[in-house]
Design a protein around this motif. Structure first.
Motif, PDB file in Angstrom:
ATOM      1  N   TRP A  47     -36.256 -19.235 -17.817  1.00 54.71           N
ATOM      2  CA  TRP A  47     -35.604 -17.955 -17.151  1.00 54.71           C
ATOM      3  C   TRP A  47     -36.975 -17.186 -16.586  1.00 54.71           C
ATOM      4  O   TRP A  47     -37.044 -16.542 -15.624  1.00 54.71           O
ATOM      5  N   GLU A  48     -37.640 -16.765 -17.772  1.00 55.61           N
ATOM      6  CA  GLU A  48     -38.812 -16.155 -17.743  1.00 55.61           C
ATOM      7  C   GLU A  48     -39.895 -16.706 -16.868  1.00 55.61           C
ATOM      8  O   GLU A  48     -40.807 -16.098 -15.941  1.00 55.61           O
TER       9      GLU A  48
ATOM     10  N   LYS B  79     -33.171 -22.412 -21.713  1.00 53.65           N
ATOM     11  CA  LYS B  79     -32.918 -21.389 -20.697  1.00 53.65           C
ATOM     12  C   LYS B  79     -33.799 -20.196 -21.075  1.00 53.65           C
ATOM     13  O   LYS B  79     -34.080 -19.542 -19.908  1.00 53.65           O
ATOM     14  N   ASN B  80     -34.003 -19.788 -22.297  1.00 43.76           N
ATOM     15  CA  ASN B  80     -34.427 -18.460 -22.279  1.00 43.76           C
ATOM     16  C   ASN B  80     -35.905 -18.463 -21.999  1.00 43.76           C
ATOM     17  O   ASN B  80     -36.445 -17.276 -21.801  1.00 43.76           O
ATOM     18  N   TYR B  81     -36.582 -19.676 -22.116  1.00 42.57           N
ATOM     19  CA  TYR B  81     -38.116 -19.633 -21.722  1.00 42.57           C
ATOM     20  C   TYR B  81     -37.952 -19.945 -20.024  1.00 42.57           C
ATOM     21  O   TYR B  81     -38.945 -19.499 -19.623  1.00 42.57           O
TER      22      TYR B  81
END
Length: 366
Positions: free
Chosen positions: A200-201, A196-198
């Motif tokens: 999302w960007e 998710k963290n990657y």
């Protein structure tokens, strides 16, 4: 929690299950579903004065009417384009719902377990023996992808553990079908959950969203190009010895025919007379290259608007779910047809409903 919201979501799943079946034909469920969506849209637009989000300019509306309804009718004397555009009204209807976390949780769990129940009944009993294997696999995949919205929005350790267990059950069950694509895109959905963290960007970037929207067309062009190479027939022959069917399973010929007919039918053939197994090719074949550009622009604007609010876990989860289905439609069917599966359009609408809520409240506090 509003029970009506949960029941509306379940109803979309139910229509997706029965519309293509003999039961659906017997009770005219496609027609009834379409009328429900049209009536709801008239109420929201005519009485509550609601609009699309982002708001559609009048010239865009006129382009849709011209290239998706009037020109196709003039060419084919049919209303396939008009019935397909009801899917856009599905987006409109669900974009007027600000779904709460509890409503999302309940509906995701219900749809998730309905999908497991469907694939279990299909594999373990003869109740659905006359149903298309690929259709069952696709609805199972869409059920899981909707369930993944809950996975992407939940934060608790035990809740995420439950999601992983359900994901494993889904994956094992869907491997029992003949759909190679369903297992592949289920894996992609799981990957998006875990990164998710990657992701999302990445989804904030215009180039990434542009690539997503045109991915089905890119796949079609590459497939046709590969199939025309001198070395491909031998590779395809060896593949058939091992797997008993061609590498592209006839899709290269269908897509190649559409490309070859673009000059003869610049505005498309006006009707869905072939299963194209690719959403971009279906759009070009039926509505022409201008229709395809209008179609892509619509979804590009929807995703761009959602990308402004990816800090909201539900908006992010809905966007990821829609993107997985959109990419999956590079090789499958169901997304664009006279009466498509409405689940991906519903998912997009739910995400846009959250966006609408944020933007309306931002105006209040300005």
């Amino acid at each position: 929690m509003r029970l009506s919201v949960v029941l509306s979501i379940i109803a979309v799943w139910g229509f997706a299950l029965v519309n293509d079946s003999g039961l659906g034909k017997l009770f005219y469920t496609e027609e009834k579903m379409n009328w429900l969506i049209v009536i709801c849209s008239i109420y929201l637009w005519g009485i509550r004065k609601r609009t699309f989000i982002p708001k559609m300019r009048i010239d865009i509306v006129l382009c849709f009417l011209l290239f998706f309804i009037f020109i196709p009718y003039f060419i084919s004397n049919g209303w396939d384009g008009a019935t397909y555009l009801i899917s856009f009204l599905t987006i409109f209807c669900f974009s007027n719902i600000n779904i709460s976390s509890r409503e999302l949780t309940v509906s995701s769990l219900v749809i998730g377990f309905l999908g497991i129940g469907l694939i279990t009944v299909y594999q373990k009993t003869g109740i659905l023996s006359g149903w298309n294997d690929n259709s069952i696999a696709m609805l199972t995949l869409f059920s899981y992808i909707y369930f993944s919205i809950f996975f992407n929005s939940v934060k608790g350790y035990y809740a995420r553990l439950l999601c992983l267990i359900v994901s494993l059950v889904y994956y094992i069950m869907i491997l029992g079908t003949e759909s190679r694509g369903a297992a592949l895109f289920m894996s992609l959905s799981i990957l998006l959950m875990l990164t998710k963290n990657y992701t999302w960007e990445m989804l904030k970037k215009n180039k990434v969203r542009f690539l997503v929207i045109h991915f089905p067309l890119i796949i079609a062009v590459m497939t046709v190009w590969i199939s025309e190479q001198s070395w491909f027939p031998e590779l395809d022959r060896l593949y058939q010895i091992e797997h008993t069917k061609p590498i592209f399973n006839g899709r290269d010929r269908i897509w190649g025919n559409v490309f070859n007919q673009m000059m003869e039918y610049p505005f498309g053939v006006g009707e869905f007379n072939v299963n194209h197994h690719n959403s971009a090719i279906a759009c070009i074949g039926v509505f022409g290259i201008i229709g395809y550009i209008i179609w892509c622009n619509f979804f590009q604007r929807q995703l761009s608007k959602m990308s402004e609010h990816l800090y909201d876990s539900i908006v992010y989860a809905c966007m990821c779910a829609f993107i997985v289905i959109f990419i999956q439609q590079s090789t499958e069917l169901g997304f664009i047809r006279p009466c498509p599966n409405m689940m991906p359009y519903m998912i997009l609408g739910l995400g846009l409903g959250r966006v609408r809520w944020y933007e309306e409240h931002e105006k209040i506090y300005e």
